[in-house]
Design an enzyme around this catalytic site. Structure first.
Site, PDB file in Angstrom:
ATOM      1  N   HIS A  61       0.917  -1.130   0.005  1.00  0.00           N
ATOM      2  CA  HIS A  61      -0.009  -0.002   0.085  1.00  0.00           C
ATOM      3  C   HIS A  61       0.911   1.091   0.183  1.00  0.00           C
ATOM      4  CE1 HIS A  61      -3.621   2.251   1.409  1.00  0.00           C
ATOM      5  NE2 HIS A  61      -2.615   3.116   1.860  1.00  0.00           N
ATOM      6  N   GLU A  62       1.577   1.329   0.992  1.00  0.00           N
ATOM      7  CA  GLU A  62       2.626   2.659   1.054  1.00  0.00           C
ATOM      8  C   GLU A  62       3.650   2.737  -0.084  1.00  0.00           C
ATOM      9  OE1 GLU A  62       1.464   4.742   2.984  1.00  0.00           O
ATOM     10  OE2 GLU A  62       0.572   3.472   4.471  1.00  0.00           O
ATOM     11  N   HIS A 110       1.588   4.675  -2.884  1.00  0.00           N
ATOM     12  CA  HIS A 110       1.918   5.983  -2.507  1.00  0.00           C
ATOM     13  C   HIS A 110       3.137   6.541  -2.957  1.00  0.00           C
ATOM     14  CE1 HIS A 110      -2.134   6.917  -0.446  1.00  0.00           C
ATOM     15  NE2 HIS A 110      -1.502   6.029   0.577  1.00  0.00           N
ATOM     16  N   HIS A 116       3.490   6.676  -6.662  1.00  0.00           N
ATOM     17  CA  HIS A 116       2.857   7.962  -7.226  1.00  0.00           C
ATOM     18  C   HIS A 116       3.519   9.138  -7.181  1.00  0.00           C
ATOM     19  CE1 HIS A 116      -1.716   9.843  -7.019  1.00  0.00           C
ATOM     20  NE2 HIS A 116      -1.132   9.684  -8.341  1.00  0.00           N
TER      21      HIS A 116
HETATM   22 ZN   LIG Z   1      -2.964   5.178   2.187  1.00  0.00          ZN
END
Ligand SMILES: [Zn+2]
Length: 726
Positions: free
Chosen positions: A505-506, A509, A512
């Site tokens: 998940h991290e 990010h 991104h």
């Molecule tokens: Zn998040």
């Protein structure tokens, strides 16, 4: 390699808002701004300050070991003075306002302040101490005040407006046009365009609200601290694990002490075999700040009233209309309709779960709300027979990380190479990230371990965001933080599967931030509305459990054997257990948040009892008495403890889940989790695109259509409703 140290105004503004990519449970507080005072700093105070020097470090990372706590305040002051001078130069420029001399100049302003504030913001998250904590409450109000002064500066607004009005004749490219649009919008939404009378009224409301939200969070903090269960007798600790007991042992009191922080609360509610104490803790949790001097009910009502009034002054029907205007949901009704489509099957499932647990209990007693966690775990164990220690040897940190890198390589053709760079803490491991042509994309710095000086949870952040103004091509410094327990010396770091998902998940990010091709920091990287920004992170979680991926990374740390498929099946099935409850408590809180903020000022003025309002709302949706909303109004810090926080936006986590479930479905439909065509569109329209276009447009360009909610419902194991709704 020496790089110009640029962060700029936009990143500082971002730091002041809720952190775009933080997965912290507690909402960040916007500190109230005290009266303006003169800021000055002498050369002597700045002598030897590393923020005043060029950083001759690899990748231009901050010279961590040279930076001392005492360096921050003088550097912040100097940064503010520089910024004021830059704004002044823009405003007093004798030339007519142009895109370059106003909009780009604003984008470049605040370089030093950005450097100091981002370093300060990162370090206070990972390695804080009392001194830094005290500095936070001085520095953040100063920054808030500075940025308010900029957005409400009438001369600056006049120039921004003048450029905006000529926009059709300026021949701007797409990125320039977007920057102008977003900059103009941020001034408008802050109230720059209103008459002085309306501005005064808004300022008055803001000041009053700031006092109320501060009081709300102080009450909550005191009430949370005030309640503890002290356990000494054997029957009081029955069922508690050794780990948990060790964590809550209080040497001074010679007792085990359970407080109300979410993690010990949930652990106790799961493990404790003492039904009476479970009820006591449950009531301690849910009745916080509901009576006496520290009753938050009247504060919640007043805050809702003021927000409604402010929204009406600005021309909106309600606070939720104002907040959601640029979100994907667009309107309060849009968000509510979406929530109800998940609510109905979630609630049905929760009723089945309740019946399963009552069946396990038999007729000994009637199942109640404070039994939920404990019996859900009992049913889970009975049904899936899964012990965490069975799966952990297959998830060694280095293997999991290599798996994430391999996934990114197959999807996006980027590479990761470990490099020797001094981080903010000795545990930091850094990677040079390169694109398909071997060009440097950014530095990825990872800090995976828990320590006392670090805040909880997991998050992505940046020390420097990407920027390419006037061809200077500055690439980002991106961080990922987790809180894994440090293993004993010489032992490997073995992860729970939920931590594996968090790492991916991290990492999403992080990508991104790293892969962005946007030139302006204002919308490069993790930019986007709240109900979109979790999407690039959440979608990567889907890869963790795919057989092709497990083959790559989930290998036993001693034997190299791939995790057996029956173990994976049990692990995933156990993970889906109790989804009815989890969905219902979350959606109940989201609906409650929306309904507080859909009120008109007239409606809000008629509410006299917060608990009664809440009860009416939730019963109206059919909530069963065995489930409490995840947060009740009196302790809903996400929405009431700061000026905006998550107000009208608590639904956003689930909204992003529509996108990630539907987005991953594109790969499933292609029957290839690394499908090159789908991955190329995901790269171009999501990871490289920042906030280039409205989020729904970015998503459609990636997916070829609007998102459909069905994959989300299937992912949670719920029945899909017949088509017909929207
Ligand atoms: Zn998040």
């Amino acid at each position: 390699m020496k790089l110009k140290r640029l962060i700029g105004l936009s990143l500082v503004a971002l730091l002041l808002g809720a952190c775009g990519a933080s997965d912290q449970e507690d909402a960040a507080d916007d500190a109230p701004a005290p009266a303006a005072d003169e800021i000055s700093v002498s050369d002597a105070e700045l002598a030897g300050n590393p923020f005043m020097e060029e950083w001759d470090t690899p990748y231009g990372v901050p010279p961590f070991s040279d930076i001392e706590n005492a360096h921050y305040m003088p550097a912040i002051k100097k940064g503010i003075l520089d910024l004021r001078a830059e704004i002044d130069a823009i405003v007093t420029n004798p030339e007519a306002p142009t895109f370059e001399n106003t909009i780009v100049a604003l984008e470049l302003a605040g370089e030093l302040l950005g450097d100091v504030a981002s370093t300060f913001g990162n370090i206070t998250g990972t390695d804080t101490d009392d001194e830094l904590r005290a500095l936070e409450s001085e520095i953040y109000p100063m920054l808030t005040r500075e940025f308010d002064a900029i957005t409400l500066n009438p001369d600056l607004w006049a120039r921004v407006k003048a450029v905006y009005e000529q926009r059709d004749s300026l021949d701007l490219d797409e990125q320039d046009a977007r920057l102008l649009e977003l900059r103009h919008r941020s001034f408008v939404r802050a109230g720059a365009a209103f008459t002085p009378e309306v501005k005064d009224q808004i300022a008055e409301i803001n000041a009053e609200m700031s006092a109320l939200t501060t009081k709300f969070s102080q009450n909550l903090l005191l009430e949370t601290k005030a309640f503890t269960l002290e356990l000494t007798a054997d029957d009081e600790i029955a069922g508690l694990s050794d780990d948990f007991k060790a964590a809550i042992w209080d040497e001074e009191k010679e007792a085990w002490v359970v407080g109300l922080n979410r993690s010990s609360y949930e652990t106790f509610m799961v493990q404790s075999e003492n039904r009476e104490l479970r009820e006591k803790l449950f009531n301690g949790y849910r009745l916080r700040a509901t009576t006496g001097e520290r009753d938050n009910g009247p504060l919640a009502i007043k805050i809702a009233q003021l927000r409604a009034k402010r929204a009406e002054l600005m021309g909106y029907d309600s606070h939720a209309d104002y907040i959601l205007e640029y979100n994907m949901a667009k309107t309060p009704k849009g968000a509510e309709d979406f929530l109800l489509r998940v609510w109905r099957p979630g609630l049905e499932r929760a009723k089945e779960e309740r019946a399963d647990m009552q069946a396990m209990i038999g007729d000994e007693f009637t199942f109640a709300a404070h039994d939920w966690w404990h019996y859900a775990e009992k049913v889970r164990k009975a049904r899936f027979d899964l012990d965490e220690n069975e799966t952990k040897p297959y998830f060694k940190l280095e293997n999991v990380r290599a798996g994430a890198f391999e996934m990114a390589n197959r999807l996006f053709d980027i590479t990761f190479e470990e490099v020797d760079v001094e981080g903010w803490n000795p545990v930091v491991v850094s990677f040079d990230v390169k694109d398909e042509n071997g060009e440097h994309l950014g530095l990825f710095m990872t800090d995976m371990y828990a320590r006392d000086s670090k805040r909880g949870g997991a998050w992505m952040n940046s020390y420097r965001s990407a920027s390419n103004i006037n061809g200077d091509n500055i690439r980002p410094l991106i961080t990922n933080n987790l809180n894994l327990p440090m293993p004993p010396k010489g032992e490997p770091t073995l992860m729970r599967f939920s931590d594996v998902e968090t790492l991916f998940h991290e990492f999403g990010h992080g990508l991104h931030g790293l892969m962005t091709k946007i030139d302006y920091p204002t919308f490069s990287g993790v930019d986007g509305p709240r109900d979109y920004t979790e999407f690039p992170a959440q979608i990567l979680e889907h890869w963790t459990s795919q057989p092709e991926m497990l083959e790559l990374y989930a290998r036993h740390y001693e034997t190299g054997e791939v995790i057996p498929s029956d173990l994976v099946e049990r692990m995933l099935a156990a993970g889906n257990h109790n989804q009815g409850f989890a969905t219902t408590e979350y959606v109940a809180a989201s609906l409650l948040d929306l309904r507080w903020h859909m009120l008109s000022s007239e409606e809000a003025a008629q509410i006299t009892d917060a608990r009664a309002f809440e009860k009416e709302v939730l019963e109206g949706y059919g909530l069963i008495p065995e489930i409490e909303p995840r947060y009740r109004s009196n302790y809903f810090a996400h929405i009431f403890s700061s000026s905006t926080g998550y107000s009208s936006g608590y639904y956003a986590y689930l909204w992003s889940e529509i996108l990630d479930a539907d987005g991953f479905d594109a790969f499933k439909q292609a029957e290839n989790i690394f499908d090159p065509a789908t991955a190329a569109r995901l790269k171009k329209w999501v990871y490289e695109a920042g906030g280039l276009r409205p989020a729904d447009e970015l998503y459609r360009n990636f997916r070829g259509s609007d998102p459909s909610i069905e994959p989300l419902l299937e992912g949670r194991g719920f029945a899909v409703e017949e088509a017909g709704g929207n």
